[in-house]
Design a protein around this motif. Structure first.
Motif, PDB file in Angstrom:
ATOM      1  N   LYS A 161     -27.846  -5.415 -34.713  1.00  0.00           N
ATOM      2  CA  LYS A 161     -28.349  -4.252 -34.895  1.00  0.00           C
ATOM      3  C   LYS A 161     -27.511  -3.098 -34.235  1.00  0.00           C
ATOM      4  O   LYS A 161     -27.245  -1.887 -34.940  1.00  0.00           O
ATOM      5  CB  LYS A 161     -29.869  -4.218 -34.173  1.00  0.00           C
ATOM      6  CG  LYS A 161     -30.460  -2.685 -34.297  1.00  0.00           C
ATOM      7  CD  LYS A 161     -31.293  -2.451 -35.643  1.00  0.00           C
ATOM      8  CE  LYS A 161     -32.302  -1.289 -35.445  1.00  0.00           C
ATOM      9  NZ  LYS A 161     -31.681   0.114 -35.703  1.00  0.00           N
ATOM     10  N   ILE A 162     -27.204  -3.324 -33.071  1.00  0.00           N
ATOM     11  CA  ILE A 162     -26.219  -2.201 -32.414  1.00  0.00           C
ATOM     12  C   ILE A 162     -25.044  -2.024 -33.404  1.00  0.00           C
ATOM     13  O   ILE A 162     -24.475  -0.921 -33.609  1.00  0.00           O
ATOM     14  CB  ILE A 162     -25.808  -2.785 -30.937  1.00  0.00           C
ATOM     15  CG1 ILE A 162     -26.637  -2.925 -30.247  1.00  0.00           C
ATOM     16  CG2 ILE A 162     -24.558  -1.760 -30.452  1.00  0.00           C
ATOM     17  CD1 ILE A 162     -26.640  -3.644 -28.884  1.00  0.00           C
ATOM     18  N   HIS A 163     -24.353  -3.086 -33.872  1.00  0.00           N
ATOM     19  CA  HIS A 163     -23.170  -2.979 -34.427  1.00  0.00           C
ATOM     20  C   HIS A 163     -23.303  -2.203 -35.915  1.00  0.00           C
ATOM     21  O   HIS A 163     -22.659  -1.378 -36.218  1.00  0.00           O
ATOM     22  CB  HIS A 163     -22.734  -4.421 -34.957  1.00  0.00           C
ATOM     23  CG  HIS A 163     -21.306  -4.487 -35.674  1.00  0.00           C
ATOM     24  ND1 HIS A 163     -21.072  -4.851 -36.957  1.00  0.00           N
ATOM     25  CD2 HIS A 163     -20.147  -4.115 -35.438  1.00  0.00           C
ATOM     26  CE1 HIS A 163     -20.003  -4.460 -37.541  1.00  0.00           C
ATOM     27  NE2 HIS A 163     -19.318  -4.346 -36.498  1.00  0.00           N
ATOM     28  N   GLU A 164     -24.676  -2.427 -36.558  1.00  0.00           N
ATOM     29  CA  GLU A 164     -24.874  -1.917 -37.910  1.00  0.00           C
ATOM     30  C   GLU A 164     -25.080  -0.411 -37.407  1.00  0.00           C
ATOM     31  O   GLU A 164     -24.947   0.334 -38.423  1.00  0.00           O
ATOM     32  CB  GLU A 164     -26.068  -2.459 -38.371  1.00  0.00           C
ATOM     33  CG  GLU A 164     -25.741  -3.643 -39.032  1.00  0.00           C
ATOM     34  CD  GLU A 164     -24.759  -3.671 -40.281  1.00  0.00           C
ATOM     35  OE1 GLU A 164     -25.150  -2.910 -41.136  1.00  0.00           O
ATOM     36  OE2 GLU A 164     -23.865  -4.214 -40.031  1.00  0.00           O
ATOM     37  N   ASP A 165     -25.862   0.021 -36.396  1.00  0.00           N
ATOM     38  CA  ASP A 165     -26.166   1.443 -36.092  1.00  0.00           C
ATOM     39  C   ASP A 165     -24.829   2.089 -35.818  1.00  0.00           C
ATOM     40  O   ASP A 165     -24.703   3.294 -36.447  1.00  0.00           O
ATOM     41  CB  ASP A 165     -26.976   1.434 -34.824  1.00  0.00           C
ATOM     42  CG  ASP A 165     -28.599   0.972 -35.140  1.00  0.00           C
ATOM     43  OD1 ASP A 165     -28.806   0.824 -36.324  1.00  0.00           O
ATOM     44  OD2 ASP A 165     -29.326   0.803 -34.025  1.00  0.00           O
ATOM     45  N   LEU A 166     -23.864   1.417 -35.398  1.00  0.00           N
ATOM     46  CA  LEU A 166     -22.680   2.258 -35.116  1.00  0.00           C
ATOM     47  C   LEU A 166     -21.999   2.441 -36.323  1.00  0.00           C
ATOM     48  O   LEU A 166     -21.139   3.600 -36.562  1.00  0.00           O
ATOM     49  CB  LEU A 166     -21.781   1.478 -34.153  1.00  0.00           C
ATOM     50  CG  LEU A 166     -21.972   1.387 -32.754  1.00  0.00           C
ATOM     51  CD1 LEU A 166     -21.533   0.500 -31.708  1.00  0.00           C
ATOM     52  CD2 LEU A 166     -21.708   2.963 -32.216  1.00  0.00           C
ATOM     53  N   HIS A 167     -21.878   1.647 -37.232  1.00  0.00           N
ATOM     54  CA  HIS A 167     -21.341   1.716 -38.751  1.00  0.00           C
ATOM     55  C   HIS A 167     -22.094   2.966 -39.577  1.00  0.00           C
ATOM     56  O   HIS A 167     -21.560   3.500 -40.194  1.00  0.00           O
ATOM     57  CB  HIS A 167     -21.289   0.400 -39.424  1.00  0.00           C
ATOM     58  CG  HIS A 167     -20.322  -0.502 -39.072  1.00  0.00           C
ATOM     59  ND1 HIS A 167     -19.022  -0.085 -39.713  1.00  0.00           N
ATOM     60  CD2 HIS A 167     -20.140  -1.714 -38.572  1.00  0.00           C
ATOM     61  CE1 HIS A 167     -18.206  -1.141 -39.166  1.00  0.00           C
ATOM     62  NE2 HIS A 167     -18.766  -2.074 -38.610  1.00  0.00           N
ATOM     63  N   GLY A 168     -23.330   2.884 -39.373  1.00  0.00           N
ATOM     64  CA  GLY A 168     -24.112   3.734 -39.734  1.00  0.00           C
ATOM     65  C   GLY A 168     -23.797   5.200 -39.322  1.00  0.00           C
ATOM     66  O   GLY A 168     -23.368   6.548 -40.068  1.00  0.00           O
ATOM     67  N   GLU A 169     -23.505   5.387 -38.119  1.00  0.00           N
ATOM     68  CA  GLU A 169     -23.031   6.485 -37.432  1.00  0.00           C
ATOM     69  C   GLU A 169     -21.671   6.842 -38.059  1.00  0.00           C
ATOM     70  O   GLU A 169     -21.421   8.046 -38.242  1.00  0.00           O
ATOM     71  CB  GLU A 169     -22.976   6.314 -36.208  1.00  0.00           C
ATOM     72  CG  GLU A 169     -22.557   7.588 -35.230  1.00  0.00           C
ATOM     73  CD  GLU A 169     -22.559   7.216 -33.582  1.00  0.00           C
ATOM     74  OE1 GLU A 169     -21.592   7.844 -32.985  1.00  0.00           O
ATOM     75  OE2 GLU A 169     -23.459   6.560 -33.112  1.00  0.00           O
ATOM     76  N   PHE A 170     -20.757   6.096 -38.037  1.00  0.00           N
ATOM     77  CA  PHE A 170     -19.442   6.064 -38.503  1.00  0.00           C
ATOM     78  C   PHE A 170     -19.353   6.604 -40.036  1.00  0.00           C
ATOM     79  O   PHE A 170     -18.908   7.565 -40.717  1.00  0.00           O
ATOM     80  CB  PHE A 170     -18.445   5.104 -38.585  1.00  0.00           C
ATOM     81  CG  PHE A 170     -18.339   4.382 -37.032  1.00  0.00           C
ATOM     82  CD1 PHE A 170     -18.584   5.512 -35.824  1.00  0.00           C
ATOM     83  CD2 PHE A 170     -18.252   3.300 -36.552  1.00  0.00           C
ATOM     84  CE1 PHE A 170     -18.327   4.816 -34.592  1.00  0.00           C
ATOM     85  CE2 PHE A 170     -18.012   2.688 -35.189  1.00  0.00           C
ATOM     86  CZ  PHE A 170     -18.407   3.594 -34.237  1.00  0.00           C
TER      87      PHE A 170
END
Length: 157
Positions: free
Chosen positions: A104-113
């Motif tokens: 989830k942390i990784h996916e949230d960062l990708h969403g931010e990018f």
């Protein structure tokens, strides 16, 4: 520099810039996990019945290297292995609750990018997307054929 060289240099340049821009934030949020570990977690979550063979093929790594990586992820409590009742030979992987947190942390960062870069993609027409995707698919198939010609396709160990 010819067109082909410009395209390859451009792809490499964009890849390097993305890595540079995203690296600090990713490393800070996912401290204690390597890029390989996080991407393995992502693959396991997004692909049902992930196993060593599928992971090795996707990451262009040997089955031995993937076995070490999955063992490390199991020791960290991020993934667990399971078997299907109809196939006791094959071992599959799924995320633990702790692994889902990292995912989830990784996916949230990708969403931010993605949000950061959205303005560029909003300006691209469907036709332009189609052309780019067609090029990537054709070039990928060409590289697959070259790998196969060299006998470098992933083999079971």
């Amino acid at each position: 520099m010819n067109k082909e060289e410009r395209i390859l240099m451009g792809v490499r340049d964009i890849y390097n810039k993305l890595n540079w821009l995203n690296k600090d934030k990713m490393e800070a949020a996912l401290k204690g996990y390597t890029s390989s570990e996080v991407h393995c977690i992502e693959y396991v979550e997004k692909n049902a019945d992930s196993n060593v063979t599928k992971l090795a093929e996707f990451f262009y790594m040997t089955r031995g290297a993937i076995s070490k990586l999955t063992k490390k992820l199991m020791q960290k409590g991020l993934i667990e292995s399971y078997q299907k009742s109809d196939n006791k030979k094959e071992i599959y992987f799924r995320l633990t609750e702790r692994g889902k947190v990292v995912y989830k942390i990784h996916e949230d960062l990708h969403g931010e990018f993605h949000e950061r870069d959205k303005a560029v993609f909003e300006q691209i027409t469907e036709e332009q997307f189609g052309s780019m995707l067609d090029f990537l698919e054709r070039y990928g198939k060409h590289l697959d054929a070259e790998i196969k010609k060299l006998g470098l396709e992933m083999k079971s160990e």
